[in-house]
Design a protein around this motif. Structure first.
Motif, PDB file in Angstrom:
ATOM      1  N   ALA A  98      28.652 -28.218 -19.657  1.00 48.07           N
ATOM      2  CA  ALA A  98      29.874 -28.130 -20.568  1.00 48.07           C
ATOM      3  C   ALA A  98      28.997 -27.676 -21.681  1.00 48.07           C
ATOM      4  O   ALA A  98      27.965 -27.529 -22.179  1.00 48.07           O
ATOM      5  CB  ALA A  98      30.312 -29.503 -20.998  1.00 48.07           C
ATOM      6  N   PHE A  99      29.975 -26.691 -22.457  1.00 50.77           N
ATOM      7  CA  PHE A  99      29.711 -25.950 -23.385  1.00 50.77           C
ATOM      8  C   PHE A  99      30.666 -25.862 -24.456  1.00 50.77           C
ATOM      9  O   PHE A  99      31.986 -25.603 -23.974  1.00 50.77           O
ATOM     10  CB  PHE A  99      29.256 -24.399 -23.175  1.00 50.77           C
ATOM     11  N   ALA A 120      25.842 -27.444 -25.721  1.00 56.32           N
ATOM     12  CA  ALA A 120      25.709 -27.474 -24.370  1.00 56.32           C
ATOM     13  C   ALA A 120      25.031 -28.736 -23.934  1.00 56.32           C
ATOM     14  O   ALA A 120      24.211 -29.132 -24.572  1.00 56.32           O
ATOM     15  CB  ALA A 120      25.228 -26.103 -23.730  1.00 56.32           C
ATOM     16  N   GLU A 121      25.628 -29.114 -22.527  1.00 50.34           N
ATOM     17  CA  GLU A 121      24.742 -30.435 -21.867  1.00 50.34           C
ATOM     18  C   GLU A 121      25.483 -30.452 -20.715  1.00 50.34           C
ATOM     19  O   GLU A 121      26.265 -29.645 -20.110  1.00 50.34           O
ATOM     20  CB  GLU A 121      25.185 -31.439 -22.618  1.00 50.34           C
ATOM     21  N   GLU A 124      23.302 -23.529 -28.423  1.00 46.88           N
ATOM     22  CA  GLU A 124      23.369 -22.206 -27.944  1.00 46.88           C
ATOM     23  C   GLU A 124      23.153 -21.828 -26.443  1.00 46.88           C
ATOM     24  O   GLU A 124      22.340 -21.231 -25.805  1.00 46.88           O
ATOM     25  CB  GLU A 124      22.639 -21.157 -28.675  1.00 46.88           C
ATOM     26  N   GLY A 125      23.877 -22.650 -25.713  1.00 50.91           N
ATOM     27  CA  GLY A 125      23.509 -22.504 -24.125  1.00 50.91           C
ATOM     28  C   GLY A 125      25.100 -22.025 -23.683  1.00 50.91           C
ATOM     29  O   GLY A 125      25.857 -21.210 -24.248  1.00 50.91           O
ATOM     30  N   THR A 126      25.276 -22.087 -22.312  1.00 47.73           N
ATOM     31  CA  THR A 126      26.338 -21.421 -21.541  1.00 47.73           C
ATOM     32  C   THR A 126      26.690 -22.500 -20.418  1.00 47.73           C
ATOM     33  O   THR A 126      25.598 -23.343 -20.031  1.00 47.73           O
ATOM     34  CB  THR A 126      26.119 -20.063 -21.050  1.00 47.73           C
ATOM     35  N   ASN A 127      27.844 -22.418 -19.957  1.00 51.20           N
ATOM     36  CA  ASN A 127      28.270 -23.402 -18.842  1.00 51.20           C
ATOM     37  C   ASN A 127      27.653 -23.145 -17.646  1.00 51.20           C
ATOM     38  O   ASN A 127      27.070 -24.029 -16.903  1.00 51.20           O
ATOM     39  CB  ASN A 127      29.670 -23.140 -18.580  1.00 51.20           C
ATOM     40  N   ASN A 128      27.105 -21.845 -17.254  1.00 52.85           N
ATOM     41  CA  ASN A 128      26.582 -21.357 -15.960  1.00 52.85           C
ATOM     42  C   ASN A 128      25.035 -22.050 -16.143  1.00 52.85           C
ATOM     43  O   ASN A 128      24.409 -22.232 -15.120  1.00 52.85           O
ATOM     44  CB  ASN A 128      26.500 -19.893 -15.710  1.00 52.85           C
ATOM     45  N   VAL A 129      24.378 -21.694 -17.240  1.00 50.86           N
ATOM     46  CA  VAL A 129      23.181 -22.156 -17.517  1.00 50.86           C
ATOM     47  C   VAL A 129      22.957 -23.685 -17.319  1.00 50.86           C
ATOM     48  O   VAL A 129      21.994 -24.238 -16.512  1.00 50.86           O
ATOM     49  CB  VAL A 129      22.451 -21.738 -18.981  1.00 50.86           C
ATOM     50  N   ILE A 161      35.617 -32.347 -10.395  1.00 55.16           N
ATOM     51  CA  ILE A 161      34.388 -32.785  -9.788  1.00 55.16           C
ATOM     52  C   ILE A 161      33.914 -33.922 -10.416  1.00 55.16           C
ATOM     53  O   ILE A 161      34.340 -34.117 -11.755  1.00 55.16           O
ATOM     54  CB  ILE A 161      33.208 -31.809  -9.918  1.00 55.16           C
ATOM     55  N   PRO A 162      33.640 -35.149  -9.871  1.00 54.90           N
ATOM     56  CA  PRO A 162      33.129 -36.305 -10.654  1.00 54.90           C
ATOM     57  C   PRO A 162      32.635 -36.120 -11.727  1.00 54.90           C
ATOM     58  O   PRO A 162      32.480 -37.210 -12.636  1.00 54.90           O
ATOM     59  CB  PRO A 162      32.486 -37.204  -9.619  1.00 54.90           C
ATOM     60  N   ALA A 163      31.739 -35.200 -11.910  1.00 57.69           N
ATOM     61  CA  ALA A 163      30.721 -35.275 -13.220  1.00 57.69           C
ATOM     62  C   ALA A 163      31.238 -34.307 -14.181  1.00 57.69           C
ATOM     63  O   ALA A 163      30.782 -34.151 -15.100  1.00 57.69           O
ATOM     64  CB  ALA A 163      29.478 -34.348 -12.738  1.00 57.69           C
ATOM     65  N   ASP A 164      32.602 -34.181 -13.869  1.00 54.52           N
ATOM     66  CA  ASP A 164      33.289 -33.177 -15.183  1.00 54.52           C
ATOM     67  C   ASP A 164      33.411 -34.268 -16.344  1.00 54.52           C
ATOM     68  O   ASP A 164      33.506 -35.267 -16.442  1.00 54.52           O
ATOM     69  CB  ASP A 164      34.630 -33.160 -14.631  1.00 54.52           C
ATOM     70  N   PHE A 165      33.052 -33.489 -17.503  1.00 55.23           N
ATOM     71  CA  PHE A 165      33.118 -34.019 -18.802  1.00 55.23           C
ATOM     72  C   PHE A 165      34.404 -34.372 -19.556  1.00 55.23           C
ATOM     73  O   PHE A 165      34.522 -35.072 -20.568  1.00 55.23           O
ATOM     74  CB  PHE A 165      32.213 -32.979 -19.612  1.00 55.23           C
ATOM     75  N   GLY A 166      35.568 -34.074 -18.803  1.00 60.07           N
ATOM     76  CA  GLY A 166      36.776 -34.330 -19.165  1.00 60.07           C
ATOM     77  C   GLY A 166      37.297 -34.052 -20.500  1.00 60.07           C
ATOM     78  O   GLY A 166      38.074 -34.534 -21.144  1.00 60.07           O
ATOM     79  N   ARG A 167      36.886 -32.857 -20.817  1.00 57.66           N
ATOM     80  CA  ARG A 167      37.388 -32.024 -22.010  1.00 57.66           C
ATOM     81  C   ARG A 167      38.481 -30.983 -22.106  1.00 57.66           C
ATOM     82  O   ARG A 167      38.604 -30.288 -23.049  1.00 57.66           O
ATOM     83  CB  ARG A 167      36.098 -31.745 -22.802  1.00 57.66           C
ATOM     84  N   LYS A 168      38.800 -30.773 -20.852  1.00 56.52           N
ATOM     85  CA  LYS A 168      39.845 -29.686 -20.994  1.00 56.52           C
ATOM     86  C   LYS A 168      41.330 -30.047 -21.554  1.00 56.52           C
ATOM     87  O   LYS A 168      41.587 -31.292 -21.695  1.00 56.52           O
ATOM     88  CB  LYS A 168      40.035 -29.449 -19.109  1.00 56.52           C
TER      89      LYS A 168
END
Length: 210
Positions: A86-87, A94-95, A115-120, A203-210
């Protein structure tokens, strides 16, 4: 531009209720097995959702396409590890985390990093899961990700990110370097599989911030 506020409903956590920030919501769900929560754009929607219950908002409604999806994708393999990153564009944080798909328990969670990205984050999460499986001899335990880019990076043993190094994200680049070295020097047998969101939901690991 003023950032839009969100309201977070926690149906099942250390404390249930409606919370005005992700930080307050996170305190209620962190470390809580099978926590149930979701964000809403307005307080009235959050209040209504809280009264209606989790199943009305988190329960999976079968699509008319579901039989076709089942034929195309089957069902996810259980047990397995699901990872997600998540970012936040507002906080620049990001985490990532990994979750046991059988129990819903968070196995690991790292961050926040600046300062990360989702893909990273997805890339680092997959490598973290692989290293954990290696450590515990969880040979052939599947690892699910919904990031095609991160999976391609794993295959290439290289994080092909356009992220620019800064003093703020130095720790992220240190982690990337360690992850790439691990991939190049450590054999593994765990299949890395695509989580089919269209067929299986988030996905079960989704951070639920959508």
């Amino acid at each position: 531009m003023k950032q839009k506020s969100k309201f977070y409903v926690v149906w099942q956590g250390h404390q249930s209720g409606i919370f005005k920030s992700w930080a307050d919501c996170e305190r209620q769900i962190k470390g809580f097995t099978n926590a149930k929560y979701k964000s809403f754009p307005t307080l009235s929607q959050a209040q209504q959702a809280f009264e209606e219950g989790a199943e009305a908002h988190l329960g999976k409604k079968e699509s008319p396409m579901q039989p076709i999806f089942d034929t195309l994708y089957g069902k996810p393999i259980i047990p397995s590890i699901a990872v997600d990153g998540a970012f936040s564009s507002s906080t620049k944080k990001a985490e990532y985390q990994g979750v046991n798909t059988q129990t819903g328990v968070v196995i690991f969670r790292c961050g926040p990093f600046m300062e990360g990205t989702n893909n990273v984050m997805e890339f680092l999460a997959i490598v973290h899961a692989l290293a954990l499986c290696k450590q515990h001899c969880w040979n052939k335990l599947p690892i699910y990700s919904d990031s095609v880019n991160a999976m391609l990076w794993i295959k290439a043993k290289k994080a092909r990110t356009n992220l620019v190094p800064t003093s703020q994200n130095k720790v992220i680049f240190d982690l990337i370097q360690r992850a790439e070295k691990w991939l190049k020097t450590t054999p593994y047998n765990n299949p890395i599989l695509k989580w089919e969101t269209k067929a299986w939901g988030e996905i079960p690991a989704d951070f639920g911030r959508k």
